[in-house]
Design an enzyme around this catalytic site. Structure first.
Site, PDB file in Angstrom:
ATOM      1  N   GLY A  29       0.814  -1.215   0.000  1.00 27.26           N
ATOM      2  CA  GLY A  29       0.000   0.000   0.000  1.00 27.26           C
ATOM      3  C   GLY A  29       0.841   1.255   0.000  1.00 27.26           C
ATOM      4  O   GLY A  29       2.079   1.203   0.083  1.00 27.26           O
ATOM      5  N   SER A  30       0.167   2.402  -0.072  1.00 25.50           N
ATOM      6  CA  SER A  30       0.897   3.670  -0.206  1.00 25.50           C
ATOM      7  C   SER A  30       1.693   4.015   1.045  1.00 25.50           C
ATOM      8  O   SER A  30       2.751   4.646   0.943  1.00 25.50           O
ATOM      9  CB  SER A  30      -0.081   4.796  -0.556  1.00 25.50           C
ATOM     10  OG  SER A  30      -1.088   4.889   0.422  1.00 25.50           O
ATOM     11  N   THR A  31       1.219   3.615   2.234  1.00 24.91           N
ATOM     12  CA  THR A  31       1.978   3.900   3.460  1.00 24.91           C
ATOM     13  C   THR A  31       3.236   3.043   3.491  1.00 24.91           C
ATOM     14  O   THR A  31       4.336   3.544   3.790  1.00 24.91           O
ATOM     15  CB  THR A  31       1.095   3.632   4.709  1.00 24.91           C
ATOM     16  OG1 THR A  31      -0.197   4.197   4.489  1.00 24.91           O
ATOM     17  CG2 THR A  31       1.709   4.240   5.959  1.00 24.91           C
ATOM     18  N   ASP A  81       2.868  -3.191   8.187  1.00 21.01           N
ATOM     19  CA  ASP A  81       1.864  -3.027   7.131  1.00 21.01           C
ATOM     20  C   ASP A  81       0.893  -1.910   7.513  1.00 21.01           C
ATOM     21  O   ASP A  81       0.795  -1.531   8.689  1.00 21.01           O
ATOM     22  CB  ASP A  81       1.102  -4.357   6.922  1.00 21.01           C
ATOM     23  CG  ASP A  81       0.381  -4.415   5.578  1.00 21.01           C
ATOM     24  OD1 ASP A  81       0.420  -3.415   4.821  1.00 21.01           O
ATOM     25  OD2 ASP A  81      -0.212  -5.471   5.277  1.00 21.01           O
ATOM     26  N   GLY A  82       0.173  -1.418   6.526  1.00 15.41           N
ATOM     27  CA  GLY A  82      -0.849  -0.398   6.748  1.00 15.41           C
ATOM     28  C   GLY A  82      -2.201  -1.027   7.026  1.00 15.41           C
ATOM     29  O   GLY A  82      -2.309  -2.240   7.260  1.00 15.41           O
ATOM     30  N   GLY A  95      -7.002  -4.823   2.935  1.00 16.25           N
ATOM     31  CA  GLY A  95      -7.329  -5.388   1.630  1.00 16.25           C
ATOM     32  C   GLY A  95      -7.784  -4.373   0.607  1.00 16.25           C
ATOM     33  O   GLY A  95      -8.180  -4.748  -0.495  1.00 16.25           O
ATOM     34  N   GLY A  96      -7.706  -3.078   0.972  1.00 17.31           N
ATOM     35  CA  GLY A  96      -8.037  -2.040  -0.012  1.00 17.31           C
ATOM     36  C   GLY A  96      -7.207  -2.204  -1.283  1.00 17.31           C
ATOM     37  O   GLY A  96      -7.671  -1.919  -2.386  1.00 17.31           O
ATOM     38  N   GLU A 103      -1.148 -10.861   2.998  1.00 20.12           N
ATOM     39  CA  GLU A 103      -0.911 -10.050   4.203  1.00 20.12           C
ATOM     40  C   GLU A 103      -1.283 -10.837   5.457  1.00 20.12           C
ATOM     41  O   GLU A 103      -0.563 -10.808   6.458  1.00 20.12           O
ATOM     42  CB  GLU A 103      -1.732  -8.755   4.130  1.00 20.12           C
ATOM     43  CG  GLU A 103      -1.243  -7.798   3.049  1.00 20.12           C
ATOM     44  CD  GLU A 103      -2.133  -6.596   2.843  1.00 20.12           C
ATOM     45  OE1 GLU A 103      -1.659  -5.623   2.246  1.00 20.12           O
ATOM     46  OE2 GLU A 103      -3.304  -6.612   3.261  1.00 20.12           O
ATOM     47  N   LYS A 121      -7.370   6.738   9.545  1.00 20.89           N
ATOM     48  CA  LYS A 121      -7.686   5.302   9.593  1.00 20.89           C
ATOM     49  C   LYS A 121      -8.208   4.850  10.957  1.00 20.89           C
ATOM     50  O   LYS A 121      -8.669   3.717  11.091  1.00 20.89           O
ATOM     51  CB  LYS A 121      -6.440   4.473   9.250  1.00 20.89           C
ATOM     52  CG  LYS A 121      -5.740   4.847   7.946  1.00 20.89           C
ATOM     53  CD  LYS A 121      -6.577   4.483   6.763  1.00 20.89           C
ATOM     54  CE  LYS A 121      -5.915   4.712   5.423  1.00 20.89           C
ATOM     55  NZ  LYS A 121      -4.698   4.016   5.170  1.00 20.89           N
TER      56      LYS A 121
HETATM   57  C1  5RP Z   1      -3.560  -3.558   0.966  1.00 18.69           C
HETATM   58  C2  5RP Z   1      -3.829  -3.112   2.351  1.00 18.69           C
HETATM   59  C3  5RP Z   1      -3.278  -1.798   2.773  1.00 18.69           C
HETATM   60  O1  5RP Z   1      -2.578  -1.952   3.960  1.00 18.69           O
HETATM   61  C4  5RP Z   1      -4.414  -0.837   2.990  1.00 18.69           C
HETATM   62  O2  5RP Z   1      -5.225  -0.805   1.835  1.00 18.69           O
HETATM   63  C5  5RP Z   1      -3.911   0.565   3.316  1.00 18.69           C
HETATM   64  O3  5RP Z   1      -3.351   1.138   2.177  1.00 18.69           O
HETATM   65  P1  5RP Z   1      -2.718   2.588   2.176  1.00 18.69           P
HETATM   66  O4  5RP Z   1      -1.456   2.525   2.988  1.00 18.69           O
HETATM   67  O5  5RP Z   1      -2.463   2.859   0.705  1.00 18.69           O
HETATM   68  O6  5RP Z   1      -3.716   3.561   2.750  1.00 18.69           O
HETATM   69  O7  5RP Z   1      -4.457  -3.766   3.140  1.00 18.69           O
HETATM   70  O8  5RP Z   1      -4.196  -4.769   0.672  1.00 18.69           O
END
Ligand code: 5RP
Length: 220
Positions: A29-31, A81-82, A95-96, A103, A121
């Site tokens: 993800g972006s984070t 992870d984010g 899962g976005g 994950e 979040k």
């Molecule tokens: C990807 C995820 C990401 O951790 C979640 O979607 C957050 O993403 P972001 O850091 O871009 O806000 O679960 O499957």
């Protein structure tokens, strides 16, 4: 709209948790992308890396890291992870980005899970963010009907295939009052690979990025 500085601050703070000889699990993800771009700072401390998606593997390779299969790394010391939503009980929706299954596998295998998020979040109750469910393609209609019985409105994620060759249903309007039991109940529907509730294996720490600083909440 989340501030990218908040994500960057949370990601950079998480570098402090990487200790010598670390077997590291890297999320998606972006984070996490901010983490990957700063990971060179602690390169000397990393023994091996397992990745939760083809996208993160590509970024890690571009940074000169060799990604190994989870079966060869063994249990990661740390998974970073984010999340799409997280409560102060350390339960998450993830899962976005569609990487939820890998994950969840790495989170489950890891000794410690640090969740890095921006302030937007943090929620009191999970479920405003549509819950992603990875399904085997032939089961998509049957699983959708079962999800509707639980009160959710599933929507097929268009033009999307997971790294495992499956589909994603994004489920709207689920009231997730008891995350661990709903996680189990949805995972028990045949055809579901996994769902994006991460409660049975919650995070151990949350790093919340703010505009200037970070806040750390520990699950002690
Ligand atoms: C990807 C995820 C990401 O951790 C979640 O979607 C957050 O993403 P972001 O850091 O871009 O806000 O679960 O499957």
């Amino acid at each position: 709209m989340a501030d990218t500085n908040e994500k960057r601050h949370a990601a950079i703070k998480s570098l402090e948790y990487i200790e010598d000889d670390c077997v590291l699990g890297v999320g998606t993800g972006s984070t996490v992308n901010f983490l990957i771009s700063e990971l060179h700072q602690v390169r000397h401390k990393i023994k091996s890396i397992a990745s939760s998606s083809e996208a993160s593997t590509k970024l890690l390779s571009d940074e000169g890291f060799m990604v190994e299969d989870l079966s060869s790394t063994g249990s990661p010391d740390l998974y970073i992870d984010g999340a799409d939503e997280i409560t102060k009980n350390f339960h998450m929706i993830k899962g976005g980005g569609g990487a939820l299954t890998r994950e969840k596998i790495i989170a489950h295998a890891s000794k410690k899970f640090i969740c890095i998020v921006d302030n937007s979040k943090i929620v009191d109750v999970l479920g405003k963010f549509p819950l992603p469910i990875e399904v085997i393609p032939m089961a998509k209609s049957m699983v959708s009907r079962e999800i509707a019985k639980l009160g959710g409105q599933p929507e097929l994620r268009h033009d999307f295939q997971t790294d495992n060759g499956n589909l994603i249903l994004d489920v709207h309007n689920l009231k997730i009052i008891d995350p661990p039991s709903l996680e189990k109940e949805i995972n028990n529907i045949p055809g579901v690979v996994t769902n994006g509730i991460f409660a049975l294996r919650p995070a151990n720490e949350i790093i919340i990025g703010n505009a200037e600083t970070t806040e750390v909440i520990s699950n002690t």
